[in-house]
Design an enzyme around this catalytic site. Structure first.
Site, PDB file in Angstrom:
ATOM      1  N   ASP A 102      23.491  38.159   8.108  1.00  0.00           N
ATOM      2  CA  ASP A 102      22.706  37.143   7.402  1.00  0.00           C
ATOM      3  C   ASP A 102      23.604  36.123   6.727  1.00  0.00           C
ATOM      4  O   ASP A 102      23.238  34.949   6.622  1.00  0.00           O
ATOM      5  CB  ASP A 102      21.795  37.820   6.376  1.00  0.00           C
ATOM      6  CG  ASP A 102      20.853  38.779   7.058  1.00  0.00           C
ATOM      7  OD1 ASP A 102      20.167  38.357   8.002  1.00  0.00           O
ATOM      8  OD2 ASP A 102      20.836  39.967   6.697  1.00  0.00           O
ATOM      9  N   GLY A 137      21.107  43.109   6.612  1.00  0.00           N
ATOM     10  CA  GLY A 137      19.982  43.951   6.253  1.00  0.00           C
ATOM     11  C   GLY A 137      18.638  43.259   6.157  1.00  0.00           C
ATOM     12  O   GLY A 137      17.639  43.900   5.842  1.00  0.00           O
ATOM     13  N   GLU A 176      23.449  50.306  10.919  1.00  0.00           N
ATOM     14  CA  GLU A 176      24.465  49.285  11.252  1.00  0.00           C
ATOM     15  C   GLU A 176      25.792  49.625  10.577  1.00  0.00           C
ATOM     16  O   GLU A 176      26.857  49.514  11.184  1.00  0.00           O
ATOM     17  CB  GLU A 176      23.977  47.904  10.807  1.00  0.00           C
ATOM     18  CG  GLU A 176      22.839  47.382  11.667  1.00  0.00           C
ATOM     19  CD  GLU A 176      22.208  46.105  11.140  1.00  0.00           C
ATOM     20  OE1 GLU A 176      21.616  45.385  11.937  1.00  0.00           O
ATOM     21  OE2 GLU A 176      22.295  45.841   9.935  1.00  0.00           O
TER      22      GLU A 176
HETATM   23  C1  5RP Z   1      19.554  43.602  10.524  1.00  0.00           C
HETATM   24  C2  5RP Z   1      20.708  42.695  10.298  1.00  0.00           C
HETATM   25  C3  5RP Z   1      20.839  41.534  11.212  1.00  0.00           C
HETATM   26  O1  5RP Z   1      22.058  41.620  11.874  1.00  0.00           O
HETATM   27  C4  5RP Z   1      20.794  40.275  10.385  1.00  0.00           C
HETATM   28  O2  5RP Z   1      19.573  40.261   9.659  1.00  0.00           O
HETATM   29  C5  5RP Z   1      20.892  39.015  11.262  1.00  0.00           C
HETATM   30  O3  5RP Z   1      19.744  38.875  12.016  1.00  0.00           O
HETATM   31  P1  5RP Z   1      19.545  37.707  13.061  1.00  0.00           P
HETATM   32  O4  5RP Z   1      20.576  37.874  14.112  1.00  0.00           O
HETATM   33  O5  5RP Z   1      18.147  37.919  13.566  1.00  0.00           O
HETATM   34  O6  5RP Z   1      19.687  36.402  12.339  1.00  0.00           O
HETATM   35  O7  5RP Z   1      21.522  42.882   9.433  1.00  0.00           O
HETATM   36  O8  5RP Z   1      19.536  44.644   9.581  1.00  0.00           O
END
Ligand code: 5RP
Length: 248
Positions: free
Chosen positions: A98, A110, A118
């Site tokens: 994120d 997250g 993860e």
């Molecule tokens: C999930 C995560 C994702 O890797 C993070 O939210 C990024 O998501 P996206 O690739 O859809 O932008 O940490 O728990």
């Protein structure tokens, strides 16, 4: 800076294209025979589709998923899957994030609610690669966004009280907004059956201190701050894909 706290603004179509470009660049580097951690989220899904192309061209790997969602998609795309406990280690892993800071390659993860698995997969990986679009690059983690914390459901209100601090609001993540008929929205449950508490700070917290404090709180299972757990980040943006390596 964009409204999301990052330095770069973009519309969703651009962001999706940049995520795909980062994922495709990274997947080119997977060596034959590798055991690979497979992340969760929209960027990780792009990575799985790019990986499927390489499998069709003859690449052989074993994948370890960070979520049930990724397990299902990877299996449907023909990836030979193993559980984390069926492998001694992972040669490398790919995941989204994120937020990312440079040059530390510290992460906030997250939003998709898969942070525990993860982190478990990242901790067992020898080389960790993160795939992002350029909007995820921020000067400081956790500003104007939530810091996700996965907690045991038993006594979660007490855990939230222990996490409370001045200038910090805590919201239990919900599946959907509450409706008139339901007094409280149904809580989001992680694959491990835990709640996610989203911590929202009025002003930027000191991240290493915060990470240590959250981790030491009874009832906390894990948090979404991944500090010193990434070797390389691929960044897709308007000028193509570049990568940044963590200084060793
Ligand atoms: C999930 C995560 C994702 O890797 C993070 O939210 C990024 O998501 P996206 O690739 O859809 O932008 O940490 O728990």
């Amino acid at each position: 800076m964009s409204a999301s706290g990052g330095w770069h603004a973009a519309n969703q179509t651009e962001q999706t294209a940049w995520k795909r470009a980062a994922a495709e660049a990274a997947v080119r580097e997977i060596p034959d025979g590798a055991t690979v951690g497979l992340g969760t989220g929209t960027t990780a899904e792009q990575m799985l589709h790019a990986l499927a192309g390489r499998l069709q061209a003859g690449l052989q790997i074993r994948g370890v998923a960070t979520s049930e969602r990724t397990q299902a998609l990877a299996s449907s795309l023909g990836v030979l899957m193993a559980s984390l406990d069926e492998v001694d280690h992972l040669d490398l892993s790919f995941d989204g994030a994120d937020e990312v800071t440079l040059p530390t390659l510290n992460l906030l993860k997250g939003r998709g609610g898969a942070l525990l698995r993860e982190k478990l997969v990242a901790a067992s990986s020898r080389y960790r690669i993160i795939l992002v679009d350029v909007t995820k690059i921020v000067p400081t983690l956790g500003v104007g966004t939530v810091i996700p914390v996965e907690v045991e459901t038993f006594g979660w209100r007490h855990t939230a009280a222990r996490l409370a601090a001045p200038g910090c609001r805590i919201v239990r993540r919900a599946l959907a907004p509450a409706t008139a008929s339901a007094q409280e929205a149904a809580p989001f449950l992680s694959d491990g059956g835990h709640y996610i508490l989203d911590l929202i700070y009025d002003s930027p917290p000191d991240i290493p201190t915060l990470a240590a404090r959250i981790k030491a709180t009874t009832g906390v299972v894990e948090h979404g701050l991944f500090l010193g757990m990434t070797e390389r980040v691929y960044i897709g943006g308007p000028d193509g894909v570049r990568y940044a390596d963590r200084a060793r």
